[in-house]
Write a protein that holds these residues in place. Structure first.
Motif, PDB file in Angstrom:
ATOM      1  N   SER A 100       0.817  -1.211   0.000  1.00 29.91           N
ATOM      2  CA  SER A 100       0.000   0.000   0.000  1.00 29.91           C
ATOM      3  C   SER A 100       0.849   1.259   0.000  1.00 29.91           C
ATOM      4  O   SER A 100       0.416   2.313  -0.424  1.00 29.91           O
ATOM      5  N   GLY A 101       2.083   1.149   0.469  1.00 33.55           N
ATOM      6  CA  GLY A 101       2.972   2.302   0.512  1.00 33.55           C
ATOM      7  C   GLY A 101       4.357   1.917   0.037  1.00 33.55           C
ATOM      8  O   GLY A 101       4.569   0.855  -0.541  1.00 33.55           O
ATOM      9  N   ALA A 102       5.309   2.788   0.333  1.00 28.73           N
ATOM     10  CA  ALA A 102       6.675   2.540  -0.107  1.00 28.73           C
ATOM     11  C   ALA A 102       7.521   1.915   0.995  1.00 28.73           C
ATOM     12  O   ALA A 102       8.684   1.608   0.777  1.00 28.73           O
ATOM     13  N   GLY A 103       6.949   1.729   2.172  1.00 27.23           N
ATOM     14  CA  GLY A 103       7.712   1.185   3.293  1.00 27.23           C
ATOM     15  C   GLY A 103       7.907  -0.315   3.179  1.00 27.23           C
ATOM     16  O   GLY A 103       6.968  -1.064   2.939  1.00 27.23           O
ATOM     17  N   ILE A 104       9.151  -0.752   3.340  1.00 26.55           N
ATOM     18  CA  ILE A 104       9.478  -2.183   3.379  1.00 26.55           C
ATOM     19  C   ILE A 104      10.366  -2.423   4.594  1.00 26.55           C
ATOM     20  O   ILE A 104      10.969  -1.492   5.135  1.00 26.55           O
ATOM     21  N   GLN A 105      10.438  -3.698   5.032  1.00 23.90           N
ATOM     22  CA  GLN A 105      11.196  -4.030   6.240  1.00 23.90           C
ATOM     23  C   GLN A 105      12.273  -5.049   5.908  1.00 23.90           C
ATOM     24  O   GLN A 105      12.092  -5.893   5.017  1.00 23.90           O
ATOM     25  N   ALA A 106      13.358  -4.999   6.631  1.00 22.81           N
ATOM     26  CA  ALA A 106      14.446  -5.975   6.462  1.00 22.81           C
ATOM     27  C   ALA A 106      13.883  -7.378   6.720  1.00 22.81           C
ATOM     28  O   ALA A 106      13.087  -7.595   7.633  1.00 22.81           O
ATOM     29  N   GLY A 107      14.291  -8.323   5.870  1.00 19.57           N
ATOM     30  CA  GLY A 107      13.820  -9.690   5.994  1.00 19.57           C
ATOM     31  C   GLY A 107      12.563  -9.985   5.171  1.00 19.57           C
ATOM     32  O   GLY A 107      12.181 -11.151   5.015  1.00 19.57           O
ATOM     33  N   GLN A 108      11.921  -8.966   4.676  1.00 17.38           N
ATOM     34  CA  GLN A 108      10.705  -9.129   3.882  1.00 17.38           C
ATOM     35  C   GLN A 108      11.078  -9.676   2.495  1.00 17.38           C
ATOM     36  O   GLN A 108      12.067  -9.265   1.893  1.00 17.38           O
ATOM     37  N   GLU A 109      10.289 -10.644   2.001  1.00 19.34           N
ATOM     38  CA  GLU A 109      10.510 -11.179   0.654  1.00 19.34           C
ATOM     39  C   GLU A 109       9.649 -10.398  -0.331  1.00 19.34           C
ATOM     40  O   GLU A 109       8.461 -10.207  -0.098  1.00 19.34           O
ATOM     41  N   LEU A 110      10.264  -9.986  -1.428  1.00 15.17           N
ATOM     42  CA  LEU A 110       9.558  -9.228  -2.450  1.00 15.17           C
ATOM     43  C   LEU A 110       9.755  -9.886  -3.814  1.00 15.17           C
ATOM     44  O   LEU A 110      10.827 -10.415  -4.116  1.00 15.17           O
ATOM     45  N   LEU A 111       8.713  -9.844  -4.617  1.00 11.80           N
ATOM     46  CA  LEU A 111       8.814 -10.255  -6.010  1.00 11.80           C
ATOM     47  C   LEU A 111       9.311  -9.062  -6.817  1.00 11.80           C
ATOM     48  O   LEU A 111       8.857  -7.931  -6.621  1.00 11.80           O
TER      49      LEU A 111
END
Length: 113
Positions: A100-111
């Motif tokens: 929903s936003g631009a915030g991501i967290q360390a350890g998060q998996e992204l495509l």
């Protein structure tokens, strides 16, 4: 002066003359509009058929990345596609991952695209 009487139809050509059809400016405009509308409809039909052919293609494989501490979507976008506009790549990453936003967290998996 003796005048000879001619038959009643003397000098008349038997049969019909060809009729020449002439279009007015208004008629030419209407004809042009109808032709352009036909071309437009044909283009829409062709475009829809071409678009339908693309939707049957195989799904695109995406890479998965684990977000490192301090990494941002902008940095990931520049890393994945250095020659493309990062704003476009960030938006595609957001859409792929339903962010929903631009915030991501360390350890998060992204495509990634």
């Amino acid at each position: 002066m003796n005048t000879a009487t001619l038959p009643e139809n003397a000098g008349v050509v038997v049969g019909e003359r060809p009729i020449r059809m002439r279009l007015t400016r208004r008629g030419q405009g209407v004809l042009l509009a109808v032709l352009l509308a036909g071309i437009f409809v044909a283009g829409l039909a062709f475009g829809a058929a071409a678009h339908g052919a693309d939707s049957d293609s195989a799904p695109v494989a995406h890479r998965t990345v684990v977000v490192q501490p301090g990494q941002t979507l902008w940095a990931l976008a520049r890393q994945v596609s250095p020659h493309r506009d990062p704003r476009v790549v960030v938006e595609s990453i957001r859409e792929l991952n339903a962010l929903s936003g631009a915030g991501i967290q360390a350890g998060q998996e992204l495509l990634l695209p």
